[in-house]
Design a protein around this motif. Structure first.
Motif, PDB file in Angstrom:
ATOM      1  N   VAL A 224       2.237 -33.137  33.741  1.00 36.82           N
ATOM      2  CA  VAL A 224       1.068 -32.290  33.537  1.00 36.82           C
ATOM      3  C   VAL A 224       1.497 -31.040  32.772  1.00 36.82           C
ATOM      4  CG1 VAL A 224      -0.777 -30.988  34.652  1.00 36.82           C
ATOM      5  CG2 VAL A 224      -0.019 -33.165  35.626  1.00 36.82           C
ATOM      6  N   ALA A 225       1.169 -31.006  31.501  1.00 35.37           N
ATOM      7  CA  ALA A 225       1.444 -29.816  30.695  1.00 35.37           C
ATOM      8  C   ALA A 225       0.407 -28.759  31.040  1.00 35.37           C
ATOM      9  CB  ALA A 225       1.397 -30.158  29.211  1.00 35.37           C
ATOM     10  N   SER A 226       0.876 -27.536  31.276  1.00 33.08           N
ATOM     11  CA  SER A 226      -0.043 -26.476  31.688  1.00 33.08           C
ATOM     12  C   SER A 226       0.415 -25.142  31.156  1.00 33.08           C
ATOM     13  CB  SER A 226      -0.136 -26.414  33.218  1.00 33.08           C
ATOM     14  OG  SER A 226      -0.965 -25.340  33.624  1.00 33.08           O
ATOM     15  N   ALA A 227      -0.552 -24.338  30.748  1.00 37.37           N
ATOM     16  CA  ALA A 227      -0.275 -22.968  30.299  1.00 37.37           C
ATOM     17  C   ALA A 227      -0.680 -21.947  31.353  1.00 37.37           C
ATOM     18  CB  ALA A 227      -1.028 -22.689  28.997  1.00 37.37           C
ATOM     19  N   VAL A 228      -1.092 -22.415  32.541  1.00 36.90           N
ATOM     20  CA  VAL A 228      -1.631 -21.492  33.545  1.00 36.90           C
ATOM     21  C   VAL A 228      -0.515 -20.704  34.218  1.00 36.90           C
ATOM     22  CG1 VAL A 228      -2.989 -21.276  35.653  1.00 36.90           C
ATOM     23  CG2 VAL A 228      -3.635 -22.969  33.925  1.00 36.90           C
ATOM     24  N   THR A 229       0.405 -21.402  34.879  1.00 32.35           N
ATOM     25  CA  THR A 229       1.456 -20.734  35.649  1.00 32.35           C
ATOM     26  C   THR A 229       2.778 -21.446  35.443  1.00 32.35           C
ATOM     27  OG1 THR A 229      -0.084 -20.002  37.359  1.00 32.35           O
ATOM     28  CG2 THR A 229       2.219 -20.087  37.979  1.00 32.35           C
ATOM     29  N   SER A 230       3.845 -20.681  35.278  1.00 33.69           N
ATOM     30  CA  SER A 230       5.198 -21.233  35.218  1.00 33.69           C
ATOM     31  C   SER A 230       6.018 -20.629  36.354  1.00 33.69           C
ATOM     32  CB  SER A 230       5.855 -20.929  33.865  1.00 33.69           C
ATOM     33  OG  SER A 230       5.920 -19.521  33.647  1.00 33.69           O
ATOM     34  N   LEU A 231       7.000 -21.401  36.829  1.00 30.82           N
ATOM     35  CA  LEU A 231       7.817 -20.975  37.964  1.00 30.82           C
ATOM     36  C   LEU A 231       9.288 -20.984  37.603  1.00 30.82           C
ATOM     37  CD1 LEU A 231       6.193 -23.121  40.833  1.00 30.82           C
ATOM     38  CD2 LEU A 231       5.578 -20.816  40.116  1.00 30.82           C
ATOM     39  N   ASP A 232      10.005 -19.993  38.115  1.00 24.65           N
ATOM     40  CA  ASP A 232      11.465 -20.015  38.116  1.00 24.65           C
ATOM     41  C   ASP A 232      11.931 -19.208  39.307  1.00 24.65           C
ATOM     42  OD1 ASP A 232      11.451 -17.244  37.437  1.00 24.65           O
ATOM     43  OD2 ASP A 232      11.448 -17.730  35.297  1.00 24.65           O
TER      44      ASP A 232
ATOM     45  N   TYR B  52       1.891 -15.746  35.539  1.00 24.07           N
ATOM     46  CA  TYR B  52       0.539 -16.174  35.226  1.00 24.07           C
ATOM     47  C   TYR B  52       0.293 -15.949  33.740  1.00 24.07           C
ATOM     48  CZ  TYR B  52      -0.427 -15.733  40.307  1.00 24.07           C
ATOM     49  OH  TYR B  52      -0.413 -15.848  41.680  1.00 24.07           O
ATOM     50  N   ARG B  53       0.062 -17.039  33.014  1.00 17.18           N
ATOM     51  CA  ARG B  53      -0.177 -16.955  31.573  1.00 17.18           C
ATOM     52  C   ARG B  53       0.921 -16.154  30.871  1.00 17.18           C
ATOM     53  NH1 ARG B  53      -4.083 -20.798  30.305  1.00 17.18           N
ATOM     54  NH2 ARG B  53      -5.883 -20.595  31.689  1.00 17.18           N
ATOM     55  N   GLY B  54       2.163 -16.351  31.332  1.00 17.31           N
ATOM     56  CA  GLY B  54       3.306 -15.698  30.723  1.00 17.31           C
ATOM     57  C   GLY B  54       3.605 -14.306  31.239  1.00 17.31           C
ATOM     58  N   ARG B  55       2.808 -13.800  32.174  1.00 17.41           N
ATOM     59  CA  ARG B  55       3.016 -12.450  32.708  1.00 17.41           C
ATOM     60  C   ARG B  55       3.603 -12.545  34.109  1.00 17.41           C
ATOM     61  NH1 ARG B  55       0.009  -8.188  30.221  1.00 17.41           N
ATOM     62  NH2 ARG B  55      -1.178  -8.926  28.423  1.00 17.41           N
ATOM     63  N   PRO B  56       4.785 -11.953  34.351  1.00 17.24           N
ATOM     64  CA  PRO B  56       5.432 -12.053  35.659  1.00 17.24           C
ATOM     65  C   PRO B  56       4.520 -11.557  36.777  1.00 17.24           C
ATOM     66  CG  PRO B  56       6.950 -11.150  34.042  1.00 17.24           C
ATOM     67  CD  PRO B  56       5.598 -11.197  33.385  1.00 17.24           C
ATOM     68  N   LEU B  57       4.450 -12.338  37.840  1.00 14.92           N
ATOM     69  CA  LEU B  57       3.555 -12.015  38.943  1.00 14.92           C
ATOM     70  C   LEU B  57       3.927 -10.702  39.609  1.00 14.92           C
ATOM     71  CD1 LEU B  57       1.357 -12.576  41.024  1.00 14.92           C
ATOM     72  CD2 LEU B  57       2.933 -14.123  42.182  1.00 14.92           C
ATOM     73  N   VAL B  58       5.212 -10.455  39.797  1.00 12.35           N
ATOM     74  CA  VAL B  58       5.626  -9.231  40.480  1.00 12.35           C
ATOM     75  C   VAL B  58       5.133  -8.004  39.722  1.00 12.35           C
ATOM     76  CG1 VAL B  58       7.608  -7.865  41.224  1.00 12.35           C
ATOM     77  CG2 VAL B  58       7.612 -10.340  41.559  1.00 12.35           C
TER      78      VAL B  58
ATOM     79  N   LEU C 179      -6.164 -15.637  34.511  1.00 13.51           N
ATOM     80  CA  LEU C 179      -5.951 -17.067  34.719  1.00 13.51           C
ATOM     81  C   LEU C 179      -7.020 -17.895  34.015  1.00 13.51           C
ATOM     82  CD1 LEU C 179      -4.947 -17.005  38.496  1.00 13.51           C
ATOM     83  CD2 LEU C 179      -3.473 -17.698  36.595  1.00 13.51           C
ATOM     84  N   TRP C 180      -8.260 -17.425  34.012  1.00 15.25           N
ATOM     85  CA  TRP C 180      -9.366 -18.196  33.431  1.00 15.25           C
ATOM     86  C   TRP C 180      -9.427 -18.087  31.913  1.00 15.25           C
ATOM     87  CZ3 TRP C 180     -13.011 -15.532  37.442  1.00 15.25           C
ATOM     88  CH2 TRP C 180     -12.788 -16.103  38.713  1.00 15.25           C
ATOM     89  N   THR C 181      -9.101 -16.923  31.382  1.00 12.10           N
ATOM     90  CA  THR C 181      -9.321 -16.686  29.952  1.00 12.10           C
ATOM     91  C   THR C 181      -8.041 -16.573  29.138  1.00 12.10           C
ATOM     92  OG1 THR C 181      -9.306 -14.254  30.098  1.00 12.10           O
ATOM     93  CG2 THR C 181     -11.403 -15.387  30.577  1.00 12.10           C
ATOM     94  N   GLY C 182      -6.927 -16.310  29.800  1.00 15.17           N
ATOM     95  CA  GLY C 182      -5.686 -16.073  29.085  1.00 15.17           C
ATOM     96  C   GLY C 182      -5.496 -14.637  28.659  1.00 15.17           C
ATOM     97  N   GLU C 183      -6.476 -13.787  28.909  1.00  7.74           N
ATOM     98  CA  GLU C 183      -6.409 -12.375  28.526  1.00  7.74           C
ATOM     99  C   GLU C 183      -6.530 -11.507  29.775  1.00  7.74           C
ATOM    100  OE1 GLU C 183      -5.843 -11.246  25.508  1.00  7.74           O
ATOM    101  OE2 GLU C 183      -5.866 -13.235  24.566  1.00  7.74           O
ATOM    102  N   LEU C 184      -5.645 -10.527  29.904  1.00  2.00           N
ATOM    103  CA  LEU C 184      -5.695  -9.597  31.028  1.00  2.00           C
ATOM    104  C   LEU C 184      -6.600  -8.425  30.659  1.00  2.00           C
ATOM    105  CD1 LEU C 184      -4.538  -8.854  33.856  1.00  2.00           C
ATOM    106  CD2 LEU C 184      -2.813  -7.489  32.633  1.00  2.00           C
ATOM    107  N   PRO C 185      -7.701  -8.227  31.371  1.00  2.00           N
ATOM    108  CA  PRO C 185      -8.596  -7.109  31.042  1.00  2.00           C
ATOM    109  C   PRO C 185      -7.879  -5.767  31.188  1.00  2.00           C
ATOM    110  CG  PRO C 185      -9.668  -8.669  32.530  1.00  2.00           C
ATOM    111  CD  PRO C 185      -8.221  -9.042  32.489  1.00  2.00           C
ATOM    112  N   ASP C 186      -8.139  -4.859  30.246  1.00  2.00           N
ATOM    113  CA  ASP C 186      -7.542  -3.528  30.314  1.00  2.00           C
ATOM    114  C   ASP C 186      -8.223  -2.669  31.376  1.00  2.00           C
ATOM    115  OD1 ASP C 186      -5.712  -4.022  28.253  1.00  2.00           O
ATOM    116  OD2 ASP C 186      -7.199  -3.510  26.719  1.00  2.00           O
TER     117      ASP C 186
END
Length: 325
Positions: free
Chosen positions: A9-17, A23-29, A44-51
């Motif tokens: 399952v290819a996904s752009a939503v969340t990656s783990l290490d 979330y969408r390339g932005r570290p959760l911490v 998560l829904w749009t790929g853009e973090l609201p300012d």
């Protein structure tokens, strides 16, 4: 290709290490320090973090009446009512997009899981006000941190369930209901309740005695270990920090510390986010089965359902292995 449960399952939503989710390339911490749950959900829904701060519209009068009726029919507020609402809305609003469906359920979530609407404000404010009668700042901050930390975690069992459902193209609400039903499992979305039970036992008979009893029975200690993080769950420390900042009128902090100390000398695995959530529920005086995990995960489920609906349909199928001798 033949459908298979082994599909990648290819996904752009969340990656783990080992450093934690992104979330969408932005570290959760980092997100937990700088963004609210609503901002994270929109990311998560749009790929853009609201300012700017996000304010979702209040539920309509019709939706509030629907939520009240569902709680009455189910018999009590909680995860069951939230799941039932998803199923009912699938019949009423079958054409809603996944993000619209997830947002609508999140706006209704305080009433569905507590029985009280919670008034105006963020999801965390409304939940805290509904549960406690007031929106104490540090508790709101702790709940918001928990919501952010638990919003998504890549391809968990509930996420897989939602994606499998979405692959056959039901209304988005039905796919979300599939994920919510899976979150009811005590080894997944309800794991914090197991931690709360552990802490209650530890307060009664002592932390070391409880840990020894569990290990002597060759059982896993609730709230410890993770299949992804071999050293530590990076979500645990920020959540526990927010819990330790609470007033703690019932004095749970010593019990939490005792269990962590007792486990530290006997349990090879580190505490995970479920331990932090269980500690939050007790310290805040909330019910051990308060479905904060499920409310948070609606954000991620909405993103994964939308992503799956852009993939080849009906791509999952289990293959049996004969057990006949």
């Amino acid at each position: 290709p033949r459908p298979s449960i082994d599909v990648q399952v290819a996904s752009a939503v969340t990656s783990l290490d080992e450093e934690g989710p992104s979330y969408r390339g932005r570290p959760l911490v980092e997100l937990a320090r700088s963004a609210t749950f609503e901002q994270v959900a929109e990311l998560l829904w749009t790929g853009e973090l609201p300012d700017d701060p996000v304010r979702w519209s209040a539920p309509s009068a019709a939706d509030r009446e629907l939520a009240a009726a569902i709680v009455t029919v189910v018999g009590r507020p909680g995860l069951g009512a939230l799941t039932a609402a998803a199923t009912v809305l699938a019949e009423r609003s079958a054409d809603d997009a996944p993000a619209v469906a997830a947002r609508r359920l999140l706006v209704l979530a305080p009433q569905l899981v507590t029985g009280v609407d919670g008034g105006k404000g963020s999801t965390a404010e409304r939940l805290v006000r509904a549960w406690t009668g007031r929106a104490e700042r540090r508790l709101v901050e702790a709940v918001d941190t928990a919501l952010v930390m638990l919003a998504d975690h890549e391809l968990t069992t509930s996420t897989l369930a939602a994606r499998v459902a979405a692959s056959v193209r039901p209304p988005a609400y039905d796919a979300l209901a599939a994920g919510l039903s899976t979150l009811a499992g005590r080894l997944h979305g309800a794991a914090a309740g197991e931690v709360a039970g552990l802490l209650v036992d530890a307060r009664t008979v002592g932390a070391a005695a409880v840990i020894d009893r569990i290990l002597d029975a060759s059982q896993p200690v609730p709230g410890f270990g993770h299949s992804i993080y071999k050293r530590r769950d990076p979500r645990f420390a920020p959540l526990l920090d927010s819990v330790t900042a609470l007033a703690d009128p019932d004095g749970w902090a010593p019990t939490v510390a005792d269990v962590l100390a007792a486990a530290g000398s006997r349990v090879p695995a580190a505490p995970n986010v479920d331990f932090g959530l269980g500690a939050l529920l007790l310290t805040a005086g909330l019910s051990p089965d308060a479905p904060l995990f499920a409310v948070a995960r609606l954000a991620g489920l909405g993103a994964h359902v939308a992503e799956e609906m852009g993939e080849r349909p009906v791509r999952f199928r289990g293959l049996t292995r004969s057990t006949r001798s």
